[in-house]
Design an enzyme around this catalytic site. Structure first.
Site, PDB file in Angstrom:
ATOM      1  CD  GLU A  79     -14.062 -24.487  90.510  1.00  0.00           C
ATOM      2  OE1 GLU A  79     -13.906 -24.954  91.642  1.00  0.00           O
ATOM      3  OE2 GLU A  79     -15.175 -24.387  89.959  1.00  0.00           O
ATOM      4  CB  CYS A 111     -19.027 -23.639  89.095  1.00  0.00           C
ATOM      5  SG  CYS A 111     -18.162 -25.168  89.444  1.00  0.00           S
ATOM      6  N   GLY A 148     -15.897 -40.677  94.801  1.00  0.00           N
ATOM      7  CA  GLY A 148     -17.330 -40.511  94.536  1.00  0.00           C
ATOM      8  C   GLY A 148     -17.585 -39.484  93.431  1.00  0.00           C
ATOM      9  CB  THR A 152     -19.335 -35.281  88.516  1.00  0.00           C
ATOM     10  OG1 THR A 152     -18.554 -35.200  89.717  1.00  0.00           O
ATOM     11  CG2 THR A 152     -20.564 -36.108  88.806  1.00  0.00           C
ATOM     12  CB  SER A 201     -22.272 -29.921  96.729  1.00  0.00           C
ATOM     13  OG  SER A 201     -22.370 -31.042  95.898  1.00  0.00           O
ATOM     14  CG  HIS A 233     -23.010 -24.950  87.582  1.00  0.00           C
ATOM     15  ND1 HIS A 233     -21.926 -25.199  86.780  1.00  0.00           N
ATOM     16  CD2 HIS A 233     -22.759 -25.561  88.768  1.00  0.00           C
ATOM     17  CE1 HIS A 233     -21.043 -25.922  87.453  1.00  0.00           C
ATOM     18  NE2 HIS A 233     -21.526 -26.155  88.671  1.00  0.00           N
ATOM     19  CE  LYS A 242     -30.469 -35.504  91.537  1.00  0.00           C
ATOM     20  NZ  LYS A 242     -29.878 -36.011  92.763  1.00  0.00           N
ATOM     21  CB  SER A 308     -19.117 -25.155  95.615  1.00  0.00           C
ATOM     22  OG  SER A 308     -19.952 -26.112  95.014  1.00  0.00           O
TER      23      SER A 308
HETATM   24  N1  COA Z   1     -29.835 -46.869  87.392  1.00  0.00           N
HETATM   25  C1  COA Z   1     -30.315 -45.612  87.366  1.00  0.00           C
HETATM   26  N2  COA Z   1     -30.026 -44.699  88.332  1.00  0.00           N
HETATM   27  C2  COA Z   1     -29.229 -45.078  89.336  1.00  0.00           C
HETATM   28  C3  COA Z   1     -28.697 -46.387  89.430  1.00  0.00           C
HETATM   29  C4  COA Z   1     -29.024 -47.302  88.382  1.00  0.00           C
HETATM   30  N3  COA Z   1     -28.557 -48.549  88.379  1.00  0.00           N
HETATM   31  N4  COA Z   1     -27.934 -46.451  90.538  1.00  0.00           N
HETATM   32  C5  COA Z   1     -28.000 -45.233  91.142  1.00  0.00           C
HETATM   33  N5  COA Z   1     -28.781 -44.412  90.424  1.00  0.00           N
HETATM   34  C6  COA Z   1     -29.112 -43.000  90.695  1.00  0.00           C
HETATM   35  C7  COA Z   1     -29.446 -42.709  92.141  1.00  0.00           C
HETATM   36  O1  COA Z   1     -30.789 -43.061  92.439  1.00  0.00           O
HETATM   37  C8  COA Z   1     -29.193 -41.216  92.186  1.00  0.00           C
HETATM   38  O2  COA Z   1     -30.261 -40.528  91.597  1.00  0.00           O
HETATM   39  P1  COA Z   1     -30.999 -39.339  92.398  1.00  0.00           P
HETATM   40  O3  COA Z   1     -29.913 -38.399  92.806  1.00  0.00           O
HETATM   41  O4  COA Z   1     -31.930 -38.772  91.401  1.00  0.00           O
HETATM   42  O5  COA Z   1     -31.644 -39.970  93.567  1.00  0.00           O
HETATM   43  C9  COA Z   1     -27.982 -41.032  91.250  1.00  0.00           C
HETATM   44  O6  COA Z   1     -27.936 -42.228  90.447  1.00  0.00           O
HETATM   45  C10 COA Z   1     -26.670 -40.874  91.965  1.00  0.00           C
HETATM   46  O7  COA Z   1     -26.562 -41.909  92.893  1.00  0.00           O
HETATM   47  P2  COA Z   1     -25.902 -41.681  94.331  1.00  0.00           P
HETATM   48  O8  COA Z   1     -25.916 -42.957  95.068  1.00  0.00           O
HETATM   49  O9  COA Z   1     -26.522 -40.494  94.977  1.00  0.00           O
HETATM   50  O10 COA Z   1     -24.428 -41.331  93.831  1.00  0.00           O
HETATM   51  P3  COA Z   1     -23.120 -41.015  94.626  1.00  0.00           P
HETATM   52  O11 COA Z   1     -23.264 -41.266  96.082  1.00  0.00           O
HETATM   53  O12 COA Z   1     -22.051 -41.726  93.902  1.00  0.00           O
HETATM   54  O13 COA Z   1     -22.954 -39.427  94.453  1.00  0.00           O
HETATM   55  C11 COA Z   1     -22.632 -37.297  93.411  1.00  0.00           C
HETATM   56  C12 COA Z   1     -23.256 -38.679  93.291  1.00  0.00           C
HETATM   57  C13 COA Z   1     -23.107 -36.432  92.250  1.00  0.00           C
HETATM   58  C14 COA Z   1     -23.048 -36.632  94.722  1.00  0.00           C
HETATM   59  C15 COA Z   1     -21.093 -37.443  93.342  1.00  0.00           C
HETATM   60  O14 COA Z   1     -20.746 -37.885  92.065  1.00  0.00           O
HETATM   61  C16 COA Z   1     -20.347 -36.167  93.652  1.00  0.00           C
HETATM   62  O15 COA Z   1     -20.009 -35.908  94.791  1.00  0.00           O
HETATM   63  N6  COA Z   1     -20.052 -35.335  92.621  1.00  0.00           N
HETATM   64  C17 COA Z   1     -19.339 -34.092  92.763  1.00  0.00           C
HETATM   65  C18 COA Z   1     -20.146 -32.990  93.435  1.00  0.00           C
HETATM   66  C19 COA Z   1     -21.110 -32.303  92.579  1.00  0.00           C
HETATM   67  O16 COA Z   1     -21.096 -32.443  91.359  1.00  0.00           O
HETATM   68  N7  COA Z   1     -21.974 -31.502  93.197  1.00  0.00           N
HETATM   69  C20 COA Z   1     -23.021 -30.800  92.501  1.00  0.00           C
HETATM   70  C21 COA Z   1     -23.280 -29.415  92.981  1.00  0.00           C
HETATM   71  S1  COA Z   1     -22.048 -28.267  92.399  1.00  0.00           S
END
Ligand code: COA
Length: 390
Positions: A79, A111, A148, A152, A201, A233, A242, A308
């Site tokens: 992609e 992906c 955000g 990743t 996602s 993946h 998860k 996705s």
């Molecule tokens: N210590 C330990 N864990 C912590 C923490 C700390 N100090 N602070 C936050 N966390 C944990 C949160 O509890 C959360 O865990 P959980 O999901 O098990 O509840 C995790 O870290 C992520 O925190 P969150 O606030 O949800 O992160 P974010 O709003 O920055 O978003 C993604 C995370 C993955 C959604 C973001 O990076 C993203 O959009 N990535 C790209 C999309 C993607 O990869 N999608 C996947 C499907 S293909």
């Protein structure tokens, strides 16, 4: 006929950033990135590497002269393609000097692309048992600085040689698929960065996993007890965990312990590379095979692919006798050990360096890039690739 993975290799660029340091620079608690997201190091692609060179370097590491002669189909899942017309597979075909009597195409579904490529390869080999198919999954995950999704990102490629009577893993015929037209992650033609609804996602990834897992169980009669490990993946390594946790109560304590323990092996490479989009599932499989040294022949490994947009698939493979003799563990250890850490400031500079889009010619400095195959510049709107050994 037994069809499956005969060889598997990967390549990642030689630069990485430490996630603890990225967290500090972004004013985030480091544990969020290392535990919450589950990433330790993020591979950074210099401007001299793109999806084509990463894939060509991955394949270069595993193919011998006989493979190059027998490959009559190259399917490139990506992609992060570099051209809207010419397939990345044709470039790789040229860079590796493959048999000219071959078909070369690129496939895309986020992906999921490499999984579609593997299924296409299986069909081709069922009709042409003597042939070998080179499947490539190669991407550079870019969300943008200070976004955000930044934690990743990643870059890398996996190369799989698919054949009859494979040496590593036979792919079983049963599978389960699910498609739904959703906007959880996408990248419009005009953008070099992805757009994502991160929370959505995550939800859809798990929902699709539950749909295909339940359907697969119904079709096959298999359950958790039948799997030595399940590879996912991995956009980041917490994601697969998860999904796995949602089904663990379907098995015994022993099933739970085994699957959780093997998940650790299957995420190790990914947590040190980051997201490589369509190659991520196969990087996870490779991590399990390379690192879990006592994984027995005959074990069934589950594979969950998610792209996705979205398409999900669950399928499985059985490890062949003596499969370990055909892995490239030392090559991969060396790749990880020879990488160089860059500071967050250096990473930001590298990330922001892009090729001209207005037709200006450019010559790139490839001496700093240890890869055998590099992008050396752009001339007359045409990318100039170099295989330093040819
Ligand atoms: N210590 C330990 N864990 C912590 C923490 C700390 N100090 N602070 C936050 N966390 C944990 C949160 O509890 C959360 O865990 P959980 O999901 O098990 O509840 C995790 O870290 C992520 O925190 P969150 O606030 O949800 O992160 P974010 O709003 O920055 O978003 C993604 C995370 C993955 C959604 C973001 O990076 C993203 O959009 N990535 C790209 C999309 C993607 O990869 N999608 C996947 C499907 S293909």
């Amino acid at each position: 006929m037994k069809i499956g993975i005969d060889k598997i290799g990967f390549y990642a660029p030689h630069l990485y950033v430490d996630m603890n340091k990225l967290a500090v620079a972004r004013d985030v608690e480091p544990a969020k990135f290392t535990i919450g997201i589950g990433q330790e190091k993020m591979a950074i692609a210099p401007i001299t590497q793109d999806a084509v060179t990463l894939a060509a370097n991955a394949a270069f590491g595993i193919l011998d002269a006989s493979d190059k002669e027998k490959i009559d189909y190259v399917i490139f899942g990506t992609e992060s393609g570099v051209d809207n017309s010419k397939s990345a597979a044709v470039y790789v075909h040229g860079l590796l000097g493959l048999n000219p009597h071959a078909r070369c195409v690129e496939v895309k579904q986020a992906c999921y692309g490499a999984t579609a490529a593997i299924q296409m390869a299986k069909g081709h080999i069922a009709l042409n048992p003597e042939s070998k198919v080179l499947v490539l999954g190669s991407d550079i995950a870019r969300y943008g600085l200070h976004t955000g999704g930044e934690s990743t990102q990643g870059a890398g490629a996996v190369a799989l040689l698919i054949s009859a009577d494979p040496k590593i893993m036979v792919l079983e015929d049963q599978n389960s698929l699910y498609t739904d037209d959703i906007m959880d992650f996408w990248r419009p033609i005009y953008s070099d960065k992805a757009y994502v609804d991160g929370k959505f996602s995550n939800e859809q990834y798990i929902l699709f996993f539950n749909k295909v897992w339940e359907d697969y169980k119904e079709k096959t009669g298999f359950g958790l007890k039948d799997f030595e490990a399940i590879c996912y993946h991995l956009p980041y390594t917490k994601m697969g965990l998860k999904a796995l946790r949602t089904v663990l109560d379907q098995g015994t304590e022993e099933d739970k312990d085994r699957l959780l323990a093997n998940y650790e092996f299957s995420k190790t490479y990914n947590k040190n590379i980051g997201n490589i989009y369509t190659g991520s599932l196969y990087l996870s499989l490779l991590s399990l095979l390379d690192l879990k040294e006592d994984l027995e022949a005959g074990s069934r490994i589950g594979l969950y692919s998610y792209g996705s947009g979205a398409v999900g698939e669950f399928f499985s493979g059985i490890l062949e006798a003596n499969y370990r003799e055909h892995l490239y563990v030392n090559q991969h250890t060396e790749l990880f050990e020879s990488r160089r850490e860059v500071s967050v400031e250096e990473y930001e500079v590298i990330f922001s360096e892009t090729l001209p889009t207005d037709g200006t010619n450019v010559e790139l400095e490839i001496d700093h890039d240890p890869a055998v195959i590099c992008l050396a510049g752009v001339n007359g709107h045409s990318r100039q690739y170099i295989n330093k050994l040819r």
